[in-house]
Design an enzyme around this catalytic site. Sequence first.
Site, short mmCIF file in Angstrom:
data_model
loop_
_atom_site.label_atom_id
_atom_site.label_comp_id
_atom_site.label_asym_id
_atom_site.label_seq_id
_atom_site.Cartn_x
_atom_site.Cartn_y
_atom_site.Cartn_z
N LYS A 4 0.84 -1.19 0.00
CA LYS A 4 0.00 0.00 0.00
C LYS A 4 0.88 1.25 0.00
O LYS A 4 1.91 1.26 0.66
CB LYS A 4 -0.88 0.03 1.26
N ARG A 43 -10.26 -11.43 1.07
CA ARG A 43 -11.10 -12.44 0.41
C ARG A 43 -10.43 -13.81 0.41
O ARG A 43 -11.11 -14.84 0.40
CB ARG A 43 -11.45 -11.97 -1.01
N1 BES Z 1 -8.37 -3.84 3.80
C1 BES Z 1 -8.46 -3.39 2.46
C2 BES Z 1 -9.76 -2.64 2.17
C3 BES Z 1 -9.96 -1.31 2.87
C4 BES Z 1 -9.64 -0.13 2.24
C5 BES Z 1 -10.52 -1.26 4.13
C6 BES Z 1 -9.86 1.07 2.88
C7 BES Z 1 -10.73 -0.06 4.77
C8 BES Z 1 -10.41 1.12 4.14
C9 BES Z 1 -8.40 -4.57 1.51
O1 BES Z 1 -7.64 -5.64 1.92
C10 BES Z 1 -7.78 -4.07 0.25
O2 BES Z 1 -6.67 -3.65 0.30
N2 BES Z 1 -8.54 -4.12 -0.84
C11 BES Z 1 -8.09 -3.63 -2.08
C12 BES Z 1 -8.58 -4.56 -3.15
C13 BES Z 1 -7.98 -4.33 -4.49
C14 BES Z 1 -6.52 -4.71 -4.49
C15 BES Z 1 -8.73 -5.15 -5.51
C16 BES Z 1 -8.65 -2.23 -2.29
O3 BES Z 1 -9.79 -1.97 -1.88
O4 BES Z 1 -7.94 -1.39 -2.83
ZN ZN Z 2 -5.57 -5.43 1.43
#
Ligand code: BES
Ligand code: ZN
Length: 494
Positions: free
Chosen positions: A263, A337
């Site tokens: 991230k 997921r």
């Molecule tokens: N934990 C995150 C989702 C999230 C984002 C929760 C902001 C709370 C606030 C999840 O694991 C994630 O990183 N999802 C990605 C998915 C993408 C790579 C398809 C996302 O939402 O960017």
């Molecule tokens: Zn994630």
Amino acid sequence: MKLIKFYEKLLSEIEADIEIVIVVAKNFDQRFCDAEKELLEAAGFQGEQDETCLLPERRKIFVGADSIHSADIRSAAACAVRALEGRGYRIAKMGAYMSHPTCTATLRAQAEGLLLGGYRFERYKSKKSDKHLHKVRISLEEYNGYALEIPAAQRAIDKAIVSAQATNFVRDIVNTAPDDCYPEVMASIAAELAEKEPRLSLQVLTPTEMEKEGMGALLAVARASRHEPRLIHLSYTPKETPVATVSIVGKGLTYDSGGLSLKPADFMVTMKADKSGGSAVLGILKAVAELHLPIEVHGFVGAVENMIGGDAYKPDDVLRAKNGKTIEVRNTDAEGRLVLADVLCYAQEQVKADYLFDLATLTGACVVGVGQYTSGVMGFGAEPVNRVLYAANTLAGEMATKLDFNRFLRKTLKSEIADICNISNTRYGGAITAGLFLGEFIDEEHKEKWAHIDIAGPAFVEHAWGENPHGASGAGVRTIVRLLEKLARGDEHK
Ligand code: BES
Ligand code: ZN
Ligand code: ZN
């Protein structure tokens, strides 16, 4: 603020440092504020929802509520308590608010609001504040011409205390720093609950056991962390024959760095809150046990940390989940997921439930789509989805909205080399494609019984809103508790 007490006395006869008055629907003529009308006007108080006005010389604080409905009263009560924070008032009093003579829903919301608004997280403060409200005394003096039925009112308050304390318990877990709350710590919190509550029992799977179960997806996500993963199964068995069996699965990412698909710095902060779904599951089980609901409830938490390192799982890896499906990893940040895939399979194998819910901070896309205050609810069957929506929006005062599945979005998860990809090939509809991915791990038997709740928005917000403080909100707890209470009463869904 931990104490709410009932008094069979007139409000004027109750001793307190301060009185809380809710001005409902800008009605400044109600008995509570008649005498202060002019002062309030001079102070510029309009009576808007959640607007507060402290009149120290009158020992009163006024707060506006748009209506007498639960959600407005809950929020107003919380805002009043928050406005009193740090001012040294220790005991407050207020009247009981009711929308209808036989209905204690508003009173319950009022009590919840007081306890939720009084939440503080001070674990890391070297100086703890001692200037906070300790007690609120609620008068049974009639309101709006309605006389209160005392036992019913007391029951409403007792339930409010259970659901608010469970919510605050979850807020504490989620707010805890990731190096103080890692998977083993989550399991020990579950163990403490099981020790305290005789009707709760606990089983925790370690990596060796998870390997035997074939949980290749969860284990891959966990691999680069110095903290071992845990699969927590906390279950509640009622004394009487259960009227239903419900499984609740939670995403318990104690930290989500994104993994090798790292991230960006700004997006990583607050990812200690990626354990919100799993933490909510623990809070729900605590509440269910305290309420002695006649429902068998199983909580499953996939507690894992998603980190980087030489041992990290990679984009291009192909994983095998517990149900045998192979997954092409194209982004290690879509890890929730993967963890849930295995935990959902395990939950369905262990328990044949009448309802299966999962709570997860699953996608940023859900926050973009519906805003940070609202959860997204998905599923193949309308009934469980509608139950969640009704419990959230009408009973619990949490906001949730339906996101529809469709077969075209399902196709965007196709993989050329495995059964499915962990991300879709389109940048649109990310909350739904994540839900559809989970759907691949729901067996035929549970298809119509499952609802997925994406709490990525409301679980953690960096400012106070309504009854929620800065940080963790405990999203999902009150919704599922109310849903289970309704199920226990044998109510049909709406
Ligand atoms: N934990 C995150 C989702 C999230 C984002 C929760 C902001 C709370 C606030 C999840 O694991 C994630 O990183 N999802 C990605 C998915 C993408 C790579 C398809 C996302 O939402 O960017
Ligand atoms: Zn994630
Ligand atoms: Zn995540």
